[in-house]
Scaffold this motif. Sequence first.
Motif, PDB file in Angstrom:
ATOM      1  N   PHE A 288      20.611   0.186  35.047  1.00  0.00           N
ATOM      2  CA  PHE A 288      21.018  -0.876  36.833  1.00  0.00           C
ATOM      3  C   PHE A 288      20.573  -1.985  36.271  1.00  0.00           C
ATOM      4  N   ARG A 289      21.698  -2.117  36.221  1.00  0.00           N
ATOM      5  CA  ARG A 289      21.347  -4.338  36.803  1.00  0.00           C
ATOM      6  C   ARG A 289      22.009  -4.895  37.884  1.00  0.00           C
ATOM      7  N   ASN A 290      20.673  -5.887  37.903  1.00  0.00           N
ATOM      8  CA  ASN A 290      21.481  -5.902  39.592  1.00  0.00           C
ATOM      9  C   ASN A 290      22.233  -7.544  39.166  1.00  0.00           C
ATOM     10  N   GLY A 297      36.055  -6.395  36.348  1.00  0.00           N
ATOM     11  CA  GLY A 297      35.666  -4.636  36.749  1.00  0.00           C
ATOM     12  C   GLY A 297      34.736  -3.976  35.588  1.00  0.00           C
ATOM     13  N   LEU A 298      35.383  -3.794  35.022  1.00  0.00           N
ATOM     14  CA  LEU A 298      34.251  -2.187  34.028  1.00  0.00           C
ATOM     15  C   LEU A 298      33.022  -2.985  33.222  1.00  0.00           C
ATOM     16  N   LEU A 299      34.215  -4.416  33.055  1.00  0.00           N
ATOM     17  CA  LEU A 299      33.402  -4.761  32.255  1.00  0.00           C
ATOM     18  C   LEU A 299      31.975  -5.352  32.770  1.00  0.00           C
ATOM     19  N   ARG A 300      31.862  -5.788  33.971  1.00  0.00           N
ATOM     20  CA  ARG A 300      30.421  -6.637  33.827  1.00  0.00           C
ATOM     21  C   ARG A 300      29.437  -5.638  35.384  1.00  0.00           C
ATOM     22  N   VAL A 301      28.898  -4.291  35.311  1.00  0.00           N
ATOM     23  CA  VAL A 301      28.918  -4.007  36.457  1.00  0.00           C
ATOM     24  C   VAL A 301      27.501  -3.459  36.808  1.00  0.00           C
ATOM     25  N   ARG A 302      26.507  -3.165  38.514  1.00  0.00           N
ATOM     26  CA  ARG A 302      25.563  -3.340  38.377  1.00  0.00           C
ATOM     27  C   ARG A 302      24.950  -1.954  37.694  1.00  0.00           C
ATOM     28  N   GLU A 303      25.814  -0.396  38.028  1.00  0.00           N
ATOM     29  CA  GLU A 303      25.468   0.920  37.502  1.00  0.00           C
ATOM     30  C   GLU A 303      26.218   1.124  36.512  1.00  0.00           C
ATOM     31  N   PHE A 304      25.640   1.902  34.856  1.00  0.00           N
ATOM     32  CA  PHE A 304      26.507   1.640  34.205  1.00  0.00           C
ATOM     33  C   PHE A 304      26.435   2.640  33.403  1.00  0.00           C
ATOM     34  N   THR A 305      26.771   3.467  32.235  1.00  0.00           N
ATOM     35  CA  THR A 305      26.388   4.251  31.511  1.00  0.00           C
ATOM     36  C   THR A 305      25.854   4.402  30.175  1.00  0.00           C
ATOM     37  N   LEU A 306      24.968   4.178  29.539  1.00  0.00           N
ATOM     38  CA  LEU A 306      24.998   3.313  28.534  1.00  0.00           C
ATOM     39  C   LEU A 306      24.743   4.934  27.373  1.00  0.00           C
ATOM     40  N   ALA A 307      24.598   5.099  25.986  1.00  0.00           N
ATOM     41  CA  ALA A 307      24.736   5.950  24.796  1.00  0.00           C
ATOM     42  C   ALA A 307      23.900   5.202  24.044  1.00  0.00           C
ATOM     43  N   GLU A 415      31.398  -7.741  23.747  1.00  0.00           N
ATOM     44  CA  GLU A 415      30.420  -7.391  24.166  1.00  0.00           C
ATOM     45  C   GLU A 415      30.703  -6.247  24.270  1.00  0.00           C
ATOM     46  N   CYS A 416      30.872  -5.081  23.103  1.00  0.00           N
ATOM     47  CA  CYS A 416      30.697  -3.778  23.980  1.00  0.00           C
ATOM     48  C   CYS A 416      29.660  -2.819  23.047  1.00  0.00           C
ATOM     49  N   VAL A 417      29.261  -3.012  21.857  1.00  0.00           N
ATOM     50  CA  VAL A 417      27.635  -2.993  21.465  1.00  0.00           C
ATOM     51  C   VAL A 417      26.804  -3.871  20.804  1.00  0.00           C
ATOM     52  N   GLY A 418      25.821  -3.061  21.052  1.00  0.00           N
ATOM     53  CA  GLY A 418      24.743  -4.357  19.927  1.00  0.00           C
ATOM     54  C   GLY A 418      24.508  -3.194  19.124  1.00  0.00           C
ATOM     55  N   ILE A 419      23.712  -4.364  18.170  1.00  0.00           N
ATOM     56  CA  ILE A 419      22.936  -3.237  16.991  1.00  0.00           C
ATOM     57  C   ILE A 419      22.075  -4.039  16.470  1.00  0.00           C
ATOM     58  N   PRO A 537      21.825   0.851  17.700  1.00  0.00           N
ATOM     59  CA  PRO A 537      23.249   0.778  18.018  1.00  0.00           C
ATOM     60  C   PRO A 537      23.057   0.576  19.658  1.00  0.00           C
ATOM     61  N   SER A 538      23.518   0.152  20.781  1.00  0.00           N
ATOM     62  CA  SER A 538      23.469   0.658  21.545  1.00  0.00           C
ATOM     63  C   SER A 538      24.969   0.138  22.333  1.00  0.00           C
ATOM     64  N   PHE A 539      25.409   1.071  22.902  1.00  0.00           N
ATOM     65  CA  PHE A 539      27.026   1.708  23.313  1.00  0.00           C
ATOM     66  C   PHE A 539      27.039   1.811  25.456  1.00  0.00           C
ATOM     67  N   GLY A 540      27.753  -0.110  25.674  1.00  0.00           N
ATOM     68  CA  GLY A 540      27.902   0.199  26.704  1.00  0.00           C
ATOM     69  C   GLY A 540      29.320   1.100  26.882  1.00  0.00           C
ATOM     70  N   GLY A 542      32.084   1.978  29.715  1.00  0.00           N
ATOM     71  CA  GLY A 542      32.833   1.439  30.186  1.00  0.00           C
ATOM     72  C   GLY A 542      33.455   0.648  29.612  1.00  0.00           C
ATOM     73  N   ARG A 543      32.460  -0.159  29.292  1.00  0.00           N
ATOM     74  CA  ARG A 543      33.249  -1.929  28.593  1.00  0.00           C
ATOM     75  C   ARG A 543      34.263  -1.103  27.123  1.00  0.00           C
ATOM     76  N   ILE A 544      34.076  -0.390  26.512  1.00  0.00           N
ATOM     77  CA  ILE A 544      34.478   0.637  25.558  1.00  0.00           C
ATOM     78  C   ILE A 544      35.587   1.527  26.350  1.00  0.00           C
TER      79      ILE A 544
HETATM   80  P1  AMP Z   1      22.262  -4.923  25.980  1.00  0.00           P
HETATM   81  O1  AMP Z   1      21.050  -4.482  26.074  1.00  0.00           O
HETATM   82  O2  AMP Z   1      22.317  -6.209  26.582  1.00  0.00           O
HETATM   83  O3  AMP Z   1      22.653  -6.006  24.351  1.00  0.00           O
HETATM   84  O4  AMP Z   1      23.682  -3.901  26.202  1.00  0.00           O
HETATM   85  C1  AMP Z   1      23.998  -3.129  25.774  1.00  0.00           C
HETATM   86  C2  AMP Z   1      25.466  -2.725  26.090  1.00  0.00           C
HETATM   87  O5  AMP Z   1      25.513  -1.948  27.348  1.00  0.00           O
HETATM   88  C3  AMP Z   1      26.340  -3.984  25.755  1.00  0.00           C
HETATM   89  O6  AMP Z   1      26.457  -4.298  24.653  1.00  0.00           O
HETATM   90  C4  AMP Z   1      27.580  -3.672  26.212  1.00  0.00           C
HETATM   91  O7  AMP Z   1      28.792  -2.821  26.419  1.00  0.00           O
HETATM   92  C5  AMP Z   1      26.680  -2.866  27.889  1.00  0.00           C
HETATM   93  N1  AMP Z   1      26.571  -4.109  29.430  1.00  0.00           N
HETATM   94  C6  AMP Z   1      25.661  -4.292  28.738  1.00  0.00           C
HETATM   95  N2  AMP Z   1      24.965  -5.257  30.308  1.00  0.00           N
HETATM   96  C7  AMP Z   1      26.861  -3.991  31.202  1.00  0.00           C
HETATM   97  C8  AMP Z   1      27.066  -4.303  32.623  1.00  0.00           C
HETATM   98  N3  AMP Z   1      26.893  -5.865  33.266  1.00  0.00           N
HETATM   99  N4  AMP Z   1      28.499  -4.101  32.926  1.00  0.00           N
HETATM  100  C9  AMP Z   1      28.625  -2.865  31.638  1.00  0.00           C
HETATM  101  N5  AMP Z   1      28.529  -3.057  30.498  1.00  0.00           N
HETATM  102  C10 AMP Z   1      27.468  -3.433  29.865  1.00  0.00           C
END
Ligand code: AMP
Length: 691
Positions: A288-290, A297-307, A415-419, A537-540, A542-544
């Motif tokens: 969750f990020r406010n 669209g799905l690229l910058r949202v306030r609740e999303f699934t992380l893997a 940015e879709c995955v941060g490593i 490695p942190s995968f968003g 929705g962005r992918i």
């Molecule tokens: P971060 O911890 O900021 O490096 O984010 C990890 C991953 O979460 C990023 O690589 C994005 O894929 C995804 N992400 C971060 N912020 C958002 C957001 N507001 N909406 C959708 N995906 C996000």
Amino acid sequence: MAGAAPSEEALRRALAERQTAVDAQADAVRSLKASGAKEGVDAAVEALKALKIEAGAAARRLQAAVGSGGGAAREEMRQTVVNTLERKLFYIPSFKIYRGVAGLYDYGPPGCAVKSNVLAFWRQHFVLEENMLEVDCPCVTPEVVLKASGHVEKFTDLMVKDEKTGTCYRADHLLKDFCKDKLEKDLTLSPETAAEFKRVLAVLDDLSPEELGAKIKEYGIVAPDTKNPLSAPYPFNLMFQTSIGPTGLSVGYMRPETAQGIFVNFKDLYYYNGQKLPFAAAQIGQAFRNEISPRQGLLRVREFTLAEIEHFVDPEDKSHPKFVDVADLEFLMFPRELQLSGESAKLTKLAEAVSKGTVNNETLGYFIGRVYLFLTRLGIDKSRLRFRQHLPNEMAHYAADCWDAEIECSYGWIECVGIADRSAYDLKAHSEKSGVPLVAHEKFSKPREVEKLVIVPSKKDLGLAFKGNQKMVVEALEAMSEKEAMDMKAALESKGETNFQVCTLGKDVVITKKMVSIGMEKKLEHQRVFTPSVVEPSFGLGRIIYCLFEHSFYTRPSKSEEEQLNVFRFPPIVAPIKCTVFPLVKNQEFDDAAKVLAKELTAAGISHIIDTTGISIGRRYARTDEIGVPFAVTVDSATEVTIRERDSKQQVRVGIDEVASVVKELTEGQSTWTDISFKYPSHIGPQGDQE
Ligand code: AMP
């Protein structure tokens, strides 16, 4: 042979020169007319017209190169994709009947299926492949955890406010939009100013709040909606705060990432793993990020699934036994030197990037390679995927190295995955705050003799000198590093006393020789105790998934060529539904055969839909192509059917009792369509003709 296309800079220069020539000629015409001269006016006007035509052509050449024309095409393509996605319920704005909430989206049936397929592949590609320990922790997190991790203090974005209306904007986004807009639309920019805007875009993530504020001022950027002046940038914490329990006294936050749940469980996971390193833990869950201004669209949202994966490794040995498996991969890498010198990403062999030290270590390199394989196997276009290294200020101070997998879509590079190699920061922070040592042990096969620093404060002498402050002086002496202790020892031996800063007292005190003894002692050690480093490695998701939607989308003309049909070319592992079953015409025999077939597909675990609407087969194909179904089975007899592949539109004839196993082989990747089309007779039947 065609010459190389002129650079953007050359085109800007050419346009500026032609514009100067137009202005000069216009002046000449004006002064000729003002002087009342008759002769030469017509010729001068003709020359001015010719120069204007040349300037117009130069402007068009520049326009084409900077891509604002391409921008319109991109926008149009995005609209078509997004309309299809929303119409087909891949995703929809949440709470739509109440006009929705910015940055919140629902996945509808096909979107949900794509998401769960991507996650299933993620589990197979990472969790299963590396025997990772998967956990599932709560979203509601007590404040103490996020204080220790630094999120309460530092998980911020820089915000500016419209000084009159109070509307909030993300400061870096305003600067980015301004520079991009100028570069794409302002053809009168000098090459020097264009280069400056490009440099700002390249280092945007590296700018301090002051630099960002200064640029906003310098460029005269105002609130986009009202044109009112903006405040200076200030930090806004992105976490949603809540309280845990009915009293409201216990502060909590909705987690902004899943990683902390893994770090706080390190001790138990390490024991579960037989106290062996390296090992990795993984978690899939909501974050969750406010966000200040959610968009795209799905690229910058306030609740999303992380893997997320936290791979724990000995800081003294970051080699990876399976690095050889990915070493030969070659893909676009964008190290910081290329970014800072204004160059583009380059095709690079992973082995070379690691051996040259561009990528900090093998383990980080291994995960970069695995992420590349994961994304391309999902269907991401490799020419629109790059790995970009963080710039120095962009990276957290404790991180050893950090790369983002960025995917290009109609919104630019995302940015879709941060490593990241986060070193030992998180485990150390939680050890300190909780008092529970989050450490690993390396047992030596034979005890090792080591030299250890021994500091023995004389409590009696310190007590006499410092009375009530004695405890703080003792603690400060014991906490000295080896270098500080050795410097003190040298000073005491040469001068008999030295000044010593005690932070907890907020002042210097004088330490004499008899107050402390400092020396190195030989000791036998049976093990090494250390805090592991973590590669994350942190995968968003929705962005992918959104980028995958864009990369998979194309249109093709209908048979009559009267309309363009939409297709998603999802690979079978991603496709929301693996196959459709169509009785060719409405009749009992075909309907019954289709029902038997559907039962067999269900038993084989293949998602499918039966379409008995009776509309033309061509229409039915178009409907399933639009949600990316890879195979369609047309039932036109009780014994044999046709299977049609979505992209080639080829058809083969297959016995009805073999269909489930053929589709299973295809969707699980044991056979390709080419294998199947060799094995079974091809078919060009009436249903084929209808496409
Ligand atoms: P971060 O911890 O900021 O490096 O984010 C990890 C991953 O979460 C990023 O690589 C994005 O894929 C995804 N992400 C971060 N912020 C958002 C957001 N507001 N909406 C959708 N995906 C996000």
